[in-house]
Motif scaffolding. Sequence first.
Motif, mmCIF file in Angstrom:
data_model
loop_
_atom_site.group_PDB
_atom_site.id
_atom_site.type_symbol
_atom_site.label_atom_id
_atom_site.label_comp_id
_atom_site.label_asym_id
_atom_site.label_seq_id
_atom_site.Cartn_x
_atom_site.Cartn_y
_atom_site.Cartn_z
ATOM 1 N N ILE A 21 0.838 -1.203 0.000
ATOM 2 C CA ILE A 21 0.000 0.000 0.000
ATOM 3 C C ILE A 21 0.873 1.253 0.000
ATOM 4 O O ILE A 21 0.608 2.217 -0.712
ATOM 5 N N GLY A 22 1.949 1.235 0.799
ATOM 6 C CA GLY A 22 2.884 2.363 0.805
ATOM 7 C C GLY A 22 3.562 2.550 -0.533
ATOM 8 O O GLY A 22 3.792 3.684 -0.973
ATOM 9 N N GLN A 23 3.880 1.434 -1.204
ATOM 10 C CA GLN A 23 4.495 1.544 -2.523
ATOM 11 C C GLN A 23 3.538 2.165 -3.539
ATOM 12 O O GLN A 23 3.948 2.982 -4.365
ATOM 13 N N LEU A 24 2.277 1.778 -3.460
ATOM 14 C CA LEU A 24 1.303 2.380 -4.380
ATOM 15 C C LEU A 24 1.163 3.881 -4.119
ATOM 16 O O LEU A 24 1.064 4.671 -5.066
ATOM 17 N N TRP A 25 1.154 4.250 -2.853
ATOM 18 C CA TRP A 25 1.071 5.675 -2.522
ATOM 19 C C TRP A 25 2.306 6.415 -3.051
ATOM 20 O O TRP A 25 2.186 7.482 -3.661
ATOM 21 N N ALA A 26 3.508 5.868 -2.800
ATOM 22 C CA ALA A 26 4.737 6.524 -3.249
ATOM 23 C C ALA A 26 4.801 6.602 -4.771
ATOM 24 O O ALA A 26 5.285 7.591 -5.329
ATOM 25 N N LEU A 27 4.304 5.582 -5.436
ATOM 26 C CA LEU A 27 4.296 5.614 -6.894
ATOM 27 C C LEU A 27 3.374 6.714 -7.409
ATOM 28 O O LEU A 27 3.729 7.457 -8.338
ATOM 29 N N TRP B 28 13.138 10.842 -4.541
ATOM 30 C CA TRP B 28 12.964 10.377 -3.166
ATOM 31 C C TRP B 28 11.898 9.281 -3.105
ATOM 32 O O TRP B 28 12.046 8.286 -2.372
ATOM 33 N N CYS B 29 10.830 9.447 -3.867
ATOM 34 C CA CYS B 29 9.788 8.417 -3.903
ATOM 35 C C CYS B 29 10.316 7.130 -4.539
ATOM 36 O O CYS B 29 9.993 6.028 -4.091
ATOM 37 N N LEU C 92 13.613 0.869 -1.249
ATOM 38 C CA LEU C 92 13.808 0.474 0.145
ATOM 39 C C LEU C 92 12.678 -0.425 0.633
ATOM 40 O O LEU C 92 12.916 -1.429 1.317
ATOM 41 N N SER C 93 11.448 -0.109 0.267
ATOM 42 C CA SER C 93 10.333 -0.950 0.710
ATOM 43 C C SER C 93 10.379 -2.323 0.046
ATOM 44 O O SER C 93 10.001 -3.326 0.652
ATOM 45 N N PHE C 94 10.866 -2.398 -1.188
ATOM 46 C CA PHE C 94 11.063 -3.701 -1.816
ATOM 47 C C PHE C 94 12.087 -4.518 -1.050
ATOM 48 O O PHE C 94 11.911 -5.722 -0.843
ATOM 49 N N LEU C 95 13.157 -3.868 -0.592
ATOM 50 C CA LEU C 95 14.166 -4.590 0.193
ATOM 51 C C LEU C 95 13.604 -5.065 1.529
ATOM 52 O O LEU C 95 14.000 -6.118 2.022
ATOM 53 N N VAL C 96 12.678 -4.305 2.117
ATOM 54 C CA VAL C 96 12.039 -4.733 3.374
ATOM 55 C C VAL C 96 11.249 -6.016 3.148
ATOM 56 O O VAL C 96 11.352 -6.978 3.921
ATOM 57 N N VAL C 97 10.465 -6.069 2.080
ATOM 58 C CA VAL C 97 9.689 -7.275 1.789
ATOM 59 C C VAL C 97 10.611 -8.440 1.442
ATOM 60 O O VAL C 97 10.376 -9.579 1.845
#
Length: 121
Positions: free
Chosen positions: A75-81, A98-99, A105-110
């Motif tokens: 959901i955060g990735q969709l928002w950032a995109l 930055w987005c 970074l969020s991909f690396l978290v998953v």
Amino acid sequence: MTAVPPNPPPYHPGSEQPSLNRPVRERYPQIRATSGYGDPRVDRTGPGPGAGTEQDPERSARLSARLVIAMTVVIGQLWALTVGVNEWMRGHTDTAWWCAGFLGLSFLVVLGLWYSDPKDR
């Protein structure tokens, strides 16, 4: 092919009219009138008690927590995109980068969540 009467009576299971309680062999030849309890191909009743339930509640909790974190990240990735594309179209490329960094970074978290428990893959 048999002719269908112009107004056939309404069908409901267990009808008192014997013509409505007939097996439909012409449509479904593989289904017999005794399909199920009298069918010789059926030799087991089912998987048994407790089938399909999780036997280890700790594992279930870990998987549920990882799933919730992964869905939050998506959901955060969709928002950032969305924000990144909007800023890129306005010409604010610094915010868009930055987005893009946040997306990476969020991909690396998953990916780290996926690597955290190798036996659940």
